[in-house]
Each structure stands twice: as structure tokens, then as C-alpha cells.
Design an enzyme around this catalytic site. Structure first.
Site, PDB file in Angstrom:
ATOM      1  N   ASP A  34       4.028   4.497   6.130  1.00  0.00           N
ATOM      2  CA  ASP A  34       4.467   3.737   4.941  1.00  0.00           C
ATOM      3  C   ASP A  34       5.867   4.164   4.513  1.00  0.00           C
ATOM      4  OD1 ASP A  34       1.830   2.856   5.083  1.00  0.00           O
ATOM      5  OD2 ASP A  34       1.156   4.157   3.465  1.00  0.00           O
ATOM      6  N   ALA A 149      -3.585  -1.803  -7.531  1.00  0.00           N
ATOM      7  CA  ALA A 149      -2.331  -1.161  -7.934  1.00  0.00           C
ATOM      8  C   ALA A 149      -1.858  -0.164  -6.878  1.00  0.00           C
ATOM      9  CB  ALA A 149      -2.497  -0.481  -9.287  1.00  0.00           C
ATOM     10  N   ILE A 150      -1.386  -0.714  -5.755  1.00  0.00           N
ATOM     11  CA  ILE A 150      -0.830   0.094  -4.674  1.00  0.00           C
ATOM     12  C   ILE A 150       0.476  -0.547  -4.196  1.00  0.00           C
ATOM     13  CG2 ILE A 150      -3.076   0.966  -3.906  1.00  0.00           C
ATOM     14  CD1 ILE A 150      -2.937  -1.063  -1.579  1.00  0.00           C
ATOM     15  N   SER A 168      -1.720  -5.227  -2.104  1.00  0.00           N
ATOM     16  CA  SER A 168      -2.965  -5.171  -2.836  1.00  0.00           C
ATOM     17  C   SER A 168      -4.150  -5.014  -1.888  1.00  0.00           C
ATOM     18  CB  SER A 168      -3.194  -6.461  -3.648  1.00  0.00           C
ATOM     19  OG  SER A 168      -3.233  -6.250  -5.018  1.00  0.00           O
ATOM     20  N   GLU A 203      -0.523  -6.723   2.049  1.00  0.00           N
ATOM     21  CA  GLU A 203      -0.040  -5.617   1.223  1.00  0.00           C
ATOM     22  C   GLU A 203       1.437  -5.340   1.500  1.00  0.00           C
ATOM     23  OE1 GLU A 203      -2.815  -2.605   2.379  1.00  0.00           O
ATOM     24  OE2 GLU A 203      -1.701  -2.027   4.163  1.00  0.00           O
ATOM     25  N   ASP A 279      10.056  -1.367   4.808  1.00  0.00           N
ATOM     26  CA  ASP A 279      11.043  -1.217   3.740  1.00  0.00           C
ATOM     27  C   ASP A 279      12.303  -1.906   4.236  1.00  0.00           C
ATOM     28  OD1 ASP A 279      12.624  -0.230   1.551  1.00  0.00           O
ATOM     29  OD2 ASP A 279      13.364   1.311   2.917  1.00  0.00           O
TER      30      ASP A 279
END
Length: 315
Positions: A34, A149-150, A168, A203, A279
Site C-alpha cells: 500500500d 473508513a480505510i 472501502s 478500494e 499512489d
């Protein structure tokens, strides 16, 4: 930052299935799940899911990387209060970092697998290099909500206003305004992406605005991560004239309640399987991929961001 040991992991230059350019040729400590990548004073920093938020860095333009410690060396009391199933754990998920209004803002999330009881928190510093991270507290939590809430993503719109996107896994992705003074959420929550089936994961929103093409681009990850080479993660992309949407795929279709919630952007290759949790900024695309030559370990992968003649991102 508190330094500890990390395993030396190497990333080779290979081509992704959908690539038109090569991954950066990186060596050293490149293990990262991540990832979010941040450039400051000629150095690159990578922030990763893990104990206390793991940090890696490169001082030579992204070629050689080394382990650089972690942001937190012990759990915060607020973590346990907001997410009881996370009690005592140092496992911090999906950091996101952005410079705004004189500070570096680090949003991050806490959760446990297969749970909607989650929370997003905030820390900040004058710079990454100096450290001394300030705890700015709880931003958002979820339980029986229509979001999880991630995976926070701080976005600065074309007028210079801050927004936070998040979510999510099981449910849709949301976005809301951020108060520029407190950096807390303000105003209504807007759904920007959602798949047609509750069981199909979506997500990790990452939104950028491109001035040349005058679009907001929404990158998300769909399907399943976190099981090494058995993962099915992939990246999709859509775009909109407004930060709140509607976001459309390449065929011009809205991405709410659709199969993939966007156009497939990257699926990895034979070595780096199931790439995702991206990202994206104005210059690069960072994400992780599970290395089939390293027992499915998660590695940081980076490409230069480009756009085709129709204004769609590529690399």
C-alpha cells in the site's frame, strides 16, 4: 523515527502487461505494501502499511532504496478506543501523504481483515526529513455505515481546496471537503465509485487533477489483495470535470454500480502479480506488486506518468 531491521528485497526492471514504459530500475529495501511515495529536497520517501507505518527512502533519485524506520513506535490510546478489534496492534494501513498550507499531512487507517469497524487518523510534520510527527487525532470512523473508513487520499483541487477521498473494500468510495485550518472533514459525503455487487471489492482511491487536459482522474484498485501470488488485484481509472464526479470510463459510462467501476489500467505481469493500491501524483505512478520470484512478497513499483493523445493516463 525508530529504526529497526528489514529484509533486503530487490526490484528488477520489467514491463507490465499494459505498459508502454518500464518500471523504474530500483535496488535495495523496496518491500512495501500500500505505498505512497513523496519527494522532498531531492529525496524520495515511501510510506507503507506495517508496524507503525514503515518508511523507506532513496537519496539518488529513486534508484537505491533503504529502510528508514517507522512513524510510530507504540500504539496510540486513541487507536484502541476507535477500533476495539485492533486492540494493542501496531499494524497501520494505507498511509497517504501530501504537502499543504505549510505542513506535511499524513492520513492513515486502522482496521482488521473482514471488518467494517475502522478509522482514519491524521499526523503531521513541518517536513518528512525533520520528522517530529504531531498526532492530529481521529478524522473518521465506521461501523455499520455505508462506507469503510480505510484508504484515505488527500486531494487538492484546481482551486487549491483540500478534499479527502476514502474507502472501502465492500462498499463504495466517498469524498468530502476538508477544513483547511483543522484538516478535519466538513460537509456532505459524496459517493464517487461503487461496483455493481457488494461482494466485489473496490478500494484505495487516488485522485489527481491534470491542468493540460482539465480533468480529475480517479485511480482505484478492485478485487482481492493480500494473498501473495493468489491475489487478483488490478488498477482501474476514470475521469471527471468535477472532483465529486460523475466519473466516467473510457467509453463514457458512469462508474457507479458497474462491473469494474472504471477502465482497466494495469493488471501486472507474470512476475509482479496483482498490482494495486496505487499512489498517483503529477509525475509518477506507484503501487505494489506481489513478486512471484520472491514467495509473493509485496514490492514497490514505480513508473513515470504519461498521457495519450485522448487525455487518458498511461506509462
Amino acid at each position: 523515527m525508530i529504526l529497526n531491521k528489514a529484509s533486503l528485497l530487490l526490484v528488477s526492471t520489467v514491463l507490465a502487461k499494459s505498459a508502454v514504459g518500464a518500471f523504474w530500475n530500483m535496488t535495495g529495501y523496496t518491500y512495501c505494501h500500500d505505498p505512497v511515495v513523496y519527494e522532498e529536497d531531492g529525496k524520495y520517501y515511501g510510506f507503507c502499511t506495517g508496524d507503525g507505518i514503515q518508511v523507506i527512502k532513496s537519496e539518488d533519485g529513486g534508484k537505491k532504496w533503504e529502510f528508514a524506520g517507522q512513524i510510530f513506535d507504540s500504539p496510540l490510546k486513541e487507536w484502541d478506543e476507535a477500533v476495539p478489534p485492533h486492540q494493542g496492534s501496531m499494524d497501520v494501513w494505507a498511509p497517504d501523504i501530501e504537502y499543504y498550507n505549510g505542513r506535511v499531512w499524513l492520513y492513515y487507517s486502522l482496521s482488521t481483515f473482514n471488518s467494517g469497524t475502522s478509522a482514519i487518523f491524521l499526523a503531521s510534520a513541518e517536513s518528512v526529513g525533520t520528522g517530529s510527527w504531531r498526532n492530529d487525532g481521529l478524522i473518521l470512523k465506521s461501523a455499520a455505515d455505508d462506507f469503510n473508513a480505510i484508504d484515505p487520499n488527500l486531494v487538492i483541487d484546481k482551486e487549491g481546496n483540500p478534499w479527502l477521498a476514502w474507502g472501502s473494500h465492500w462498499r463504495g468510495l466517498k469524498i468530502a471537503r476538508v477544513d483547511p485550518e483543522t484538516m478535519q472533514l466538513t460537509g456532505d459525503f459524496t459517493t464517487i465509485a461503487r461496483r455493481s455487487s457488494y461482494e466485489n471489492p473496490i478500494e484505495a482511491p487516488s485522485i489527481i487533477y491534470n491542468k493540460e487536459h482539465d480533468y480529475y482522474y480517479l485511480f482505484v484498485s478492485i478485487d482481492y489483495c493480500c494473498v501473495g501470488v493468489d491475489s487478483t488485484y488490478k488498477m482501474v481509472v476514470s475521469r471527471s470535470k468535477k472532483i465529486t464526479g460523475p466519473y466516467l470510463d473510457k467509453e463514457g459510462n458512469p462508474i457507479i454500480d458497474t462491473k469494474n467501476a472504471g477502465t482497466i489500467f494495469d493488471t501486472g505481469n507474470d512476475r509482479y502479480v496483482a498490482v494495486g493500491h496505487q499512489d498517483v501524483d503529477q509525475k509518477i505512478i506507484a503501487r505494489h506488486g506481489y513478486d512471484a520470484e520472491d514467495n509473493g512478497a509485496s514490492h514497490l513499483l514505480i513508473n513515470d506518468l504519461k498521457f495519450d493523445k485522448d487525455g487518458w493516463p498511461t506509462y
